[in-house]
Design a protein around this motif. Sequence first.
Motif, PDB file in Angstrom:
ATOM      1  N   TRP A  13      50.434 -14.764  -3.423  1.00  0.00           N
ATOM      2  CA  TRP A  13      50.903 -14.099  -4.643  1.00  0.00           C
ATOM      3  C   TRP A  13      52.037 -14.888  -5.293  1.00  0.00           C
ATOM      4  CZ3 TRP A  13      47.893 -10.651  -6.714  1.00  0.00           C
ATOM      5  CH2 TRP A  13      47.052  -9.894  -5.895  1.00  0.00           C
ATOM      6  N   LYS A  14      51.879 -15.159  -6.583  1.00  0.00           N
ATOM      7  CA  LYS A  14      52.889 -15.866  -7.350  1.00  0.00           C
ATOM      8  C   LYS A  14      53.275 -15.013  -8.557  1.00  0.00           C
ATOM      9  CE  LYS A  14      52.135 -19.349  -4.606  1.00  0.00           C
ATOM     10  NZ  LYS A  14      53.069 -19.634  -3.471  1.00  0.00           N
ATOM     11  N   GLN A  15      54.573 -14.849  -8.749  1.00  0.00           N
ATOM     12  CA  GLN A  15      55.035 -14.122  -9.931  1.00  0.00           C
ATOM     13  C   GLN A  15      54.576 -14.868 -11.177  1.00  0.00           C
ATOM     14  OE1 GLN A  15      58.954 -12.206  -9.698  1.00  0.00           O
ATOM     15  NE2 GLN A  15      59.466 -13.258 -11.604  1.00  0.00           N
ATOM     16  N   ALA A  16      53.856 -14.166 -12.064  1.00  0.00           N
ATOM     17  CA  ALA A  16      53.210 -14.848 -13.191  1.00  0.00           C
ATOM     18  C   ALA A  16      54.159 -15.131 -14.345  1.00  0.00           C
ATOM     19  CB  ALA A  16      52.027 -14.023 -13.681  1.00  0.00           C
ATOM     20  N   VAL A  17      55.103 -14.235 -14.592  1.00  0.00           N
ATOM     21  CA  VAL A  17      56.094 -14.431 -15.662  1.00  0.00           C
ATOM     22  C   VAL A  17      57.448 -13.968 -15.157  1.00  0.00           C
ATOM     23  CG1 VAL A  17      54.487 -14.284 -17.597  1.00  0.00           C
ATOM     24  CG2 VAL A  17      55.475 -12.193 -16.663  1.00  0.00           C
ATOM     25  N   ASP A  18      58.496 -14.585 -15.671  1.00  0.00           N
ATOM     26  CA  ASP A  18      59.857 -14.278 -15.241  1.00  0.00           C
ATOM     27  C   ASP A  18      60.491 -13.266 -16.195  1.00  0.00           C
ATOM     28  OD1 ASP A  18      62.061 -14.464 -13.564  1.00  0.00           O
ATOM     29  OD2 ASP A  18      62.997 -16.028 -14.781  1.00  0.00           O
ATOM     30  N   SER A  19      59.748 -12.214 -16.476  1.00  0.00           N
ATOM     31  CA  SER A  19      60.224 -11.165 -17.371  1.00  0.00           C
ATOM     32  C   SER A  19      59.273  -9.982 -17.260  1.00  0.00           C
ATOM     33  CB  SER A  19      60.280 -11.655 -18.826  1.00  0.00           C
ATOM     34  OG  SER A  19      58.986 -12.021 -19.265  1.00  0.00           O
ATOM     35  N   SER A  20      59.642  -8.884 -17.892  1.00  0.00           N
ATOM     36  CA  SER A  20      58.778  -7.704 -17.904  1.00  0.00           C
ATOM     37  C   SER A  20      57.629  -7.900 -18.886  1.00  0.00           C
ATOM     38  CB  SER A  20      59.580  -6.472 -18.295  1.00  0.00           C
ATOM     39  OG  SER A  20      58.738  -5.357 -18.473  1.00  0.00           O
ATOM     40  N   ILE A  21      56.444  -7.415 -18.515  1.00  0.00           N
ATOM     41  CA  ILE A  21      55.302  -7.485 -19.423  1.00  0.00           C
ATOM     42  C   ILE A  21      55.163  -6.212 -20.256  1.00  0.00           C
ATOM     43  CG2 ILE A  21      54.026  -9.141 -18.017  1.00  0.00           C
ATOM     44  CD1 ILE A  21      52.371  -6.704 -16.996  1.00  0.00           C
ATOM     45  N   LEU A  22      55.824  -5.122 -19.840  1.00  0.00           N
ATOM     46  CA  LEU A  22      55.830  -3.872 -20.604  1.00  0.00           C
ATOM     47  C   LEU A  22      57.022  -3.046 -20.138  1.00  0.00           C
ATOM     48  CD1 LEU A  22      53.915  -2.575 -22.794  1.00  0.00           C
ATOM     49  CD2 LEU A  22      53.107  -1.073 -20.951  1.00  0.00           C
ATOM     50  N   LYS A  23      57.901  -2.719 -21.072  1.00  0.00           N
ATOM     51  CA  LYS A  23      59.097  -1.950 -20.737  1.00  0.00           C
ATOM     52  C   LYS A  23      59.238  -0.796 -21.722  1.00  0.00           C
ATOM     53  CE  LYS A  23      62.014  -5.161 -23.344  1.00  0.00           C
ATOM     54  NZ  LYS A  23      63.150  -6.113 -23.258  1.00  0.00           N
ATOM     55  N   PRO A  24      60.009   0.228 -21.385  1.00  0.00           N
ATOM     56  CA  PRO A  24      60.133   1.387 -22.277  1.00  0.00           C
ATOM     57  C   PRO A  24      60.781   1.007 -23.606  1.00  0.00           C
ATOM     58  CG  PRO A  24      61.676   1.534 -20.425  1.00  0.00           C
ATOM     59  CD  PRO A  24      60.750   0.424 -20.130  1.00  0.00           C
ATOM     60  N   GLU A  25      60.090   1.349 -24.697  1.00  0.00           N
ATOM     61  CA  GLU A  25      60.575   1.060 -26.044  1.00  0.00           C
ATOM     62  C   GLU A  25      60.426   2.250 -26.976  1.00  0.00           C
ATOM     63  OE1 GLU A  25      58.333  -2.336 -27.261  1.00  0.00           O
ATOM     64  OE2 GLU A  25      59.463  -3.751 -26.014  1.00  0.00           O
ATOM     65  N   ILE A  52      48.636   3.808 -23.365  1.00  0.00           N
ATOM     66  CA  ILE A  52      47.656   2.742 -23.149  1.00  0.00           C
ATOM     67  C   ILE A  52      48.113   1.468 -23.855  1.00  0.00           C
ATOM     68  CG2 ILE A  52      45.266   1.995 -23.450  1.00  0.00           C
ATOM     69  CD1 ILE A  52      44.400   4.828 -23.491  1.00  0.00           C
ATOM     70  N   ALA A  53      47.937   0.345 -23.159  1.00  0.00           N
ATOM     71  CA  ALA A  53      48.164  -0.973 -23.746  1.00  0.00           C
ATOM     72  C   ALA A  53      46.948  -1.843 -23.441  1.00  0.00           C
ATOM     73  CB  ALA A  53      49.438  -1.600 -23.183  1.00  0.00           C
ATOM     74  N   GLU A  54      46.751  -2.900 -24.235  1.00  0.00           N
ATOM     75  CA  GLU A  54      45.626  -3.805 -24.019  1.00  0.00           C
ATOM     76  C   GLU A  54      46.113  -5.247 -23.942  1.00  0.00           C
ATOM     77  OE1 GLU A  54      42.868  -3.560 -27.279  1.00  0.00           O
ATOM     78  OE2 GLU A  54      44.168  -4.701 -28.615  1.00  0.00           O
ATOM     79  N   SER A  55      45.299  -6.082 -23.277  1.00  0.00           N
ATOM     80  CA  SER A  55      45.658  -7.482 -23.102  1.00  0.00           C
ATOM     81  C   SER A  55      44.406  -8.336 -23.002  1.00  0.00           C
ATOM     82  CB  SER A  55      46.500  -7.655 -21.836  1.00  0.00           C
ATOM     83  OG  SER A  55      46.759  -9.016 -21.563  1.00  0.00           O
ATOM     84  N   SER A  56      44.487  -9.557 -23.480  1.00  0.00           N
ATOM     85  CA  SER A  56      43.380 -10.513 -23.357  1.00  0.00           C
ATOM     86  C   SER A  56      43.591 -11.482 -22.204  1.00  0.00           C
ATOM     87  CB  SER A  56      43.219 -11.312 -24.665  1.00  0.00           C
ATOM     88  OG  SER A  56      42.881 -10.444 -25.722  1.00  0.00           O
ATOM     89  N   ASP A  57      44.822 -11.512 -21.655  1.00  0.00           N
ATOM     90  CA  ASP A  57      45.115 -12.464 -20.586  1.00  0.00           C
ATOM     91  C   ASP A  57      45.804 -11.856 -19.367  1.00  0.00           C
ATOM     92  OD1 ASP A  57      47.663 -11.954 -21.528  1.00  0.00           O
ATOM     93  OD2 ASP A  57      48.031 -13.981 -22.258  1.00  0.00           O
ATOM     94  N   GLY A  58      46.120 -10.545 -19.394  1.00  0.00           N
ATOM     95  CA  GLY A  58      46.791  -9.891 -18.275  1.00  0.00           C
ATOM     96  C   GLY A  58      48.285 -10.105 -18.245  1.00  0.00           C
ATOM     97  N   LEU A  59      48.797 -10.898 -19.167  1.00  0.00           N
ATOM     98  CA  LEU A  59      50.227 -11.235 -19.186  1.00  0.00           C
ATOM     99  C   LEU A  59      50.935 -10.684 -20.422  1.00  0.00           C
ATOM    100  CD1 LEU A  59      49.967 -15.001 -18.140  1.00  0.00           C
ATOM    101  CD2 LEU A  59      50.192 -12.999 -16.651  1.00  0.00           C
ATOM    102  N   LYS A  62      49.893  -5.213 -25.577  1.00  0.00           N
ATOM    103  CA  LYS A  62      50.181  -4.536 -26.829  1.00  0.00           C
ATOM    104  C   LYS A  62      49.750  -3.081 -26.727  1.00  0.00           C
ATOM    105  CE  LYS A  62      48.993  -4.550 -31.754  1.00  0.00           C
ATOM    106  NZ  LYS A  62      48.171  -5.208 -32.813  1.00  0.00           N
ATOM    107  N   ARG A  63      50.619  -2.178 -27.080  1.00  0.00           N
ATOM    108  CA  ARG A  63      50.278  -0.755 -27.065  1.00  0.00           C
ATOM    109  C   ARG A  63      49.224  -0.445 -28.125  1.00  0.00           C
ATOM    110  NH1 ARG A  63      55.518  -1.329 -25.770  1.00  0.00           N
ATOM    111  NH2 ARG A  63      56.478   0.050 -24.205  1.00  0.00           N
ATOM    112  N   LEU A  64      48.332   0.481 -27.789  1.00  0.00           N
ATOM    113  CA  LEU A  64      47.314   0.902 -28.751  1.00  0.00           C
ATOM    114  C   LEU A  64      47.849   1.947 -29.719  1.00  0.00           C
ATOM    115  CD1 LEU A  64      43.989   1.128 -26.711  1.00  0.00           C
ATOM    116  CD2 LEU A  64      44.966  -0.789 -27.964  1.00  0.00           C
ATOM    117  N   SER A  65      48.935   2.620 -29.337  1.00  0.00           N
ATOM    118  CA  SER A  65      49.503   3.677 -30.172  1.00  0.00           C
ATOM    119  C   SER A  65      50.959   3.883 -29.798  1.00  0.00           C
ATOM    120  CB  SER A  65      48.719   4.979 -29.972  1.00  0.00           C
ATOM    121  OG  SER A  65      49.358   6.062 -30.641  1.00  0.00           O
ATOM    122  N   ASP A  66      51.724   4.430 -30.732  1.00  0.00           N
ATOM    123  CA  ASP A  66      53.113   4.777 -30.411  1.00  0.00           C
ATOM    124  C   ASP A  66      53.226   6.216 -29.916  1.00  0.00           C
ATOM    125  OD1 ASP A  66      52.649   6.165 -32.738  1.00  0.00           O
ATOM    126  OD2 ASP A  66      54.305   5.293 -33.870  1.00  0.00           O
TER     127      ASP A  66
END
Length: 331
Positions: free
Chosen positions: A206-218, A255-262, A265-269
């Motif tokens: 297992w390797k951490q893919a990104v050094d940041s959050s991919i989805l956080k509360p907004e 719900i959020a969607e992604s084309s690469d897993g990284l 984008k949220r589908l709705s607010d």
Amino acid sequence: MSNKGLIKTVFYLFTMVILSFSAKAQKPKMYYGDTSALGVPFSKDPTVIKFKGKYLMYFSMRMIDDKTNGMNGWQIGIAESSDLYNWKKIGEIKPEADYEKKGLCAPGALVRDGKVHLFYQTYGNFEKDAICHAWSSDGIQFTRDSSNPIFHPTGEWTNGRAIDAEVHFFKNQYFLHFATRDKSGKIQKQGVATAPANTDFKRSDWKQAVDSSILKPELPWEGECVEGASVITKNKKLYMFYAGAYNNAPQQIGIAESSDGLTWKRLSDKPFLPNGKPGSWNSSESGHPGIFQDSNGKTYLFYQGNNDNGKTWYLSNIPIGWSEKGPYIRK
């Protein structure tokens, strides 16, 4: 009794009958809560698979200390069903290893090569809680991975905690989506790690893919928490069902969607599945999603709910349909 008093009594009894029927009508088709630990329904964090012709559901349940008869952390319950609505508990996964001694919970499961692979978190160690792995040939008795814990995040964006594991195969690799917290321990958010297609899920893969959050509360309804990711592939994309806000805040599902897993984008607010109206069985929350696709292609969203701010917890599901725009709730 006067006529006025009789009328009041009849009206009261009529109201009670209506409320009783209303309460029964509010209960969904699936309404499962294990009572073996606390004596009241208490089940959380559902994940469902189909294995050897039966449906298996893994969920978090409280653990009782045999010496004190008091609550002592968490363990994982196992229930079986033939129809996805009626469930019977058939087993428990109790702490065995030293790293699990305070508890284990929030399971995520997948089937590969005739075995059930379970990914779960340790409990009670806060920033040191991490993701573990075990496997089983029957879905009930599990062998722990000798490299456990298999993953925790690193970097300035996280306090090192990893919970709520979700492992999903996409574009010839495995994605491990997990929840962590910021350095202050206040904000819960999503991270991701990856492993190659031929992995046996051990720690070194297992390797951490990104050094940041991919989805956080907004969004306002997400409060200070995005957790409990559950992922499915549809329309050549990944769709993440996630829990926004901490338990009973209320927690609701987005719900959020992604084309690469990284990149997500949220589908709705707005929540995809909000908490119920006052008086309903899930008025305190609709939370911690578990998306499941059956062998016939039908999709169901499992989730937890309650109406008493967490004194009890039930598990339920709703059927999900799909269009080019993404998922929707089937009637």
